[in-house]
Design a protein around this motif. Structure first.
Motif, PDB file in Angstrom:
ATOM      1  N   GLY A   1      10.179 -12.604  -6.104  1.00 49.34           N
ATOM      2  CA  GLY A   1      10.444 -13.042  -4.734  1.00 49.34           C
ATOM      3  C   GLY A   1      10.944 -11.946  -3.815  1.00 49.34           C
ATOM      4  N   LYS A   2      10.705 -10.682  -4.201  1.00 48.32           N
ATOM      5  CA  LYS A   2      11.206  -9.548  -3.422  1.00 48.32           C
ATOM      6  C   LYS A   2      10.067  -8.666  -2.913  1.00 48.32           C
ATOM      7  N   SER A   3       8.964  -9.281  -2.560  1.00 44.82           N
ATOM      8  CA  SER A   3       7.781  -8.564  -2.110  1.00 44.82           C
ATOM      9  C   SER A   3       8.045  -7.668  -0.900  1.00 44.82           C
ATOM     10  N   MET A   4       8.942  -8.120  -0.029  1.00 44.59           N
ATOM     11  CA  MET A   4       9.163  -7.395   1.220  1.00 44.59           C
ATOM     12  C   MET A   4      10.381  -6.474   1.163  1.00 44.59           C
ATOM     13  N   SER A   5      10.889  -6.224  -0.034  1.00 50.71           N
ATOM     14  CA  SER A   5      12.020  -5.304  -0.173  1.00 50.71           C
ATOM     15  C   SER A   5      11.890  -4.477  -1.449  1.00 50.71           C
ATOM     16  N   ILE A   6      10.724  -3.931  -1.660  1.00 57.71           N
ATOM     17  CA  ILE A   6      10.473  -3.093  -2.839  1.00 57.71           C
ATOM     18  C   ILE A   6      11.232  -1.774  -2.684  1.00 57.71           C
ATOM     19  N   SER A   7      11.847  -1.334  -3.787  1.00 58.68           N
ATOM     20  CA  SER A   7      12.546  -0.051  -3.760  1.00 58.68           C
ATOM     21  C   SER A   7      12.434   0.640  -5.114  1.00 58.68           C
ATOM     22  N   SER A   8      12.582   1.949  -5.073  1.00 57.66           N
ATOM     23  CA  SER A   8      12.462   2.759  -6.280  1.00 57.66           C
ATOM     24  C   SER A   8      13.156   4.095  -6.037  1.00 57.66           C
ATOM     25  N   LEU A   9      13.754   4.655  -7.079  1.00 59.32           N
ATOM     26  CA  LEU A   9      14.318   6.002  -6.953  1.00 59.32           C
ATOM     27  C   LEU A   9      13.356   7.081  -7.437  1.00 59.32           C
ATOM     28  N   LYS A  10      12.420   6.718  -8.324  1.00 58.68           N
ATOM     29  CA  LYS A  10      11.385   7.648  -8.793  1.00 58.68           C
ATOM     30  C   LYS A  10      10.055   6.931  -8.746  1.00 58.68           C
ATOM     31  N   PRO A  11       9.260   7.137  -7.748  1.00 55.84           N
ATOM     32  CA  PRO A  11       9.476   7.974  -6.569  1.00 55.84           C
ATOM     33  C   PRO A  11      10.451   7.326  -5.591  1.00 55.84           C
ATOM     34  N   LYS A  12      10.913   8.131  -4.643  1.00 54.27           N
ATOM     35  CA  LYS A  12      11.917   7.690  -3.681  1.00 54.27           C
ATOM     36  C   LYS A  12      11.251   6.824  -2.604  1.00 54.27           C
TER      37      LYS A  12
ATOM     38  N   TYR B   1       0.835  -1.214   0.000  1.00 58.12           N
ATOM     39  CA  TYR B   1       0.000   0.000   0.000  1.00 58.12           C
ATOM     40  C   TYR B   1       0.866   1.259   0.000  1.00 58.12           C
ATOM     41  N   HIS B   2       1.922   1.261   0.809  1.00 63.21           N
ATOM     42  CA  HIS B   2       2.800   2.432   0.881  1.00 63.21           C
ATOM     43  C   HIS B   2       3.410   2.733  -0.492  1.00 63.21           C
ATOM     44  N   ALA B   3       3.894   1.666  -1.151  1.00 61.67           N
ATOM     45  CA  ALA B   3       4.510   1.841  -2.473  1.00 61.67           C
ATOM     46  C   ALA B   3       3.488   2.378  -3.482  1.00 61.67           C
ATOM     47  N   LEU B   4       2.311   1.775  -3.501  1.00 61.75           N
ATOM     48  CA  LEU B   4       1.265   2.229  -4.423  1.00 61.75           C
ATOM     49  C   LEU B   4       0.876   3.681  -4.162  1.00 61.75           C
ATOM     50  N   LEU B   5       0.660   4.023  -2.907  1.00 62.98           N
ATOM     51  CA  LEU B   5       0.219   5.380  -2.568  1.00 62.98           C
ATOM     52  C   LEU B   5       1.309   6.422  -2.832  1.00 62.98           C
ATOM     53  N   HIS B   6       2.566   6.017  -2.762  1.00 59.83           N
ATOM     54  CA  HIS B   6       3.636   6.979  -3.039  1.00 59.83           C
ATOM     55  C   HIS B   6       3.894   7.126  -4.537  1.00 59.83           C
ATOM     56  N   GLY B   7       3.303   6.248  -5.343  1.00 56.14           N
ATOM     57  CA  GLY B   7       3.416   6.402  -6.785  1.00 56.14           C
ATOM     58  C   GLY B   7       4.300   5.380  -7.479  1.00 56.14           C
ATOM     59  N   VAL B   8       4.761   4.366  -6.759  1.00 59.88           N
ATOM     60  CA  VAL B   8       5.505   3.296  -7.422  1.00 59.88           C
ATOM     61  C   VAL B   8       4.509   2.574  -8.326  1.00 59.88           C
ATOM     62  N   SER B   9       4.894   2.298  -9.546  1.00 56.02           N
ATOM     63  CA  SER B   9       3.956   1.714 -10.501  1.00 56.02           C
ATOM     64  C   SER B   9       3.547   0.300 -10.067  1.00 56.02           C
ATOM     65  N   PRO B  10       2.262  -0.014 -10.211  1.00 51.37           N
ATOM     66  CA  PRO B  10       1.794  -1.364  -9.885  1.00 51.37           C
ATOM     67  C   PRO B  10       2.564  -2.441 -10.647  1.00 51.37           C
ATOM     68  N   LYS B  11       2.959  -2.116 -11.883  1.00 49.21           N
ATOM     69  CA  LYS B  11       3.723  -3.072 -12.693  1.00 49.21           C
ATOM     70  C   LYS B  11       5.072  -3.381 -12.041  1.00 49.21           C
ATOM     71  N   LEU B  12       5.766  -2.353 -11.554  1.00 52.68           N
ATOM     72  CA  LEU B  12       7.054  -2.559 -10.890  1.00 52.68           C
ATOM     73  C   LEU B  12       6.864  -3.330  -9.579  1.00 52.68           C
ATOM     74  N   ILE B  13       5.827  -3.002  -8.840  1.00 55.17           N
ATOM     75  CA  ILE B  13       5.551  -3.707  -7.584  1.00 55.17           C
ATOM     76  C   ILE B  13       5.305  -5.185  -7.863  1.00 55.17           C
ATOM     77  N   ARG B  14       4.506  -5.470  -8.876  1.00 51.92           N
ATOM     78  CA  ARG B  14       4.235  -6.862  -9.246  1.00 51.92           C
ATOM     79  C   ARG B  14       5.533  -7.571  -9.663  1.00 51.92           C
ATOM     80  N   LYS B  15       6.418  -6.880 -10.354  1.00 51.53           N
ATOM     81  CA  LYS B  15       7.696  -7.484 -10.746  1.00 51.53           C
ATOM     82  C   LYS B  15       8.492  -7.874  -9.500  1.00 51.53           C
ATOM     83  N   PHE B  16       8.589  -6.974  -8.541  1.00 56.63           N
ATOM     84  CA  PHE B  16       9.280  -7.292  -7.295  1.00 56.63           C
ATOM     85  C   PHE B  16       8.643  -8.518  -6.637  1.00 56.63           C
ATOM     86  N   ILE B  17       7.319  -8.535  -6.577  1.00 51.64           N
ATOM     87  CA  ILE B  17       6.606  -9.636  -5.925  1.00 51.64           C
ATOM     88  C   ILE B  17       6.886 -10.951  -6.634  1.00 51.64           C
ATOM     89  N   PHE B  18       6.762 -10.971  -7.955  1.00 52.38           N
ATOM     90  CA  PHE B  18       6.970 -12.207  -8.709  1.00 52.38           C
ATOM     91  C   PHE B  18       8.439 -12.625  -8.760  1.00 52.38           C
TER      92      PHE B  18
END
Length: 165
Positions: free
Chosen positions: A93-104, A74-91
């Motif tokens: 095996g990195k669901s609990m360590s999502i990171s992004s520089l844009k947004p930070k 939820y935090h990632a989605l609400l801050h503007g991390v793309s759902p596609k990138l979040i899903r990539k992290f999840i698939f």
């Protein structure tokens, strides 16, 4: 849960493209994929605090840093991390360590793992005279650790733009 936004943040009221229904829908789809064994790594789903997080994120600027724990979708989605990138992290095996520089956005599955990083970013912002705010979401277990108290006290003593939720 009662949330009081400090007065220094009242000037912001960011328009969010997500509502409670969209957040729940995202996690429901992830849960379905997990139950179909499409996701091989561990996941930690969010549920039940959509309304509160939406309220908080209206005061978090897109240029601010957000740090979160293992329950971060939820935090990632609400801050503007793309759902596609979040899903990539999840698939991946990195669901609990999502990171992004844009947004930070940075998260970690290590209890207290984000705290020194958030402190370092807040300190760097102050040294650079950058007014970006650092938001650090911690759970009740993390808030009881020694590292939390050290980071909290340092940030307050040196008047850093670091907020804990």
């Amino acid at each position: 849960m009662y949330i009081k936004i400090p007065n220094k943040f009242k000037i912001k009221n960011r328009k969010l493209n997500l509502d409670k229904k969209k957040l729940i829908s995202f996690e429901t789809e992830i849960a379905k994929d997990y139950n179909k064994a499409k996701i091989k790594g561990p996941i930690h789903l969010s549920k039940g605090n959509e309304k509160q997080l939406i309220k908080i994120f209206k005061y978090i600027d897109k240029k601010d840093w957000v740090f979160s724990s293992w329950r971060n979708h939820y935090h990632a989605l609400l801050h503007g991390v793309s759902p596609k990138l979040i899903r990539k992290f999840i698939f991946d095996g990195k669901s609990m360590s999502i990171s992004s520089l844009k947004p930070k956005f940075i998260s970690s599955s290590i209890v207290g793992g984000i705290l020194p990083i958030a402190l370092g970013v807040a300190k760097a912002n102050k040294i650079k005279k950058n007014n970006d705010i650092v938001w650090c979401f911690v759970g009740d277990m993390t808030a009881e650790t020694g590292i939390f108290h050290e980071v909290y006290n340092y940030s307050k003593n040196f008047k850093l733009n670091l907020n804990f939720i």
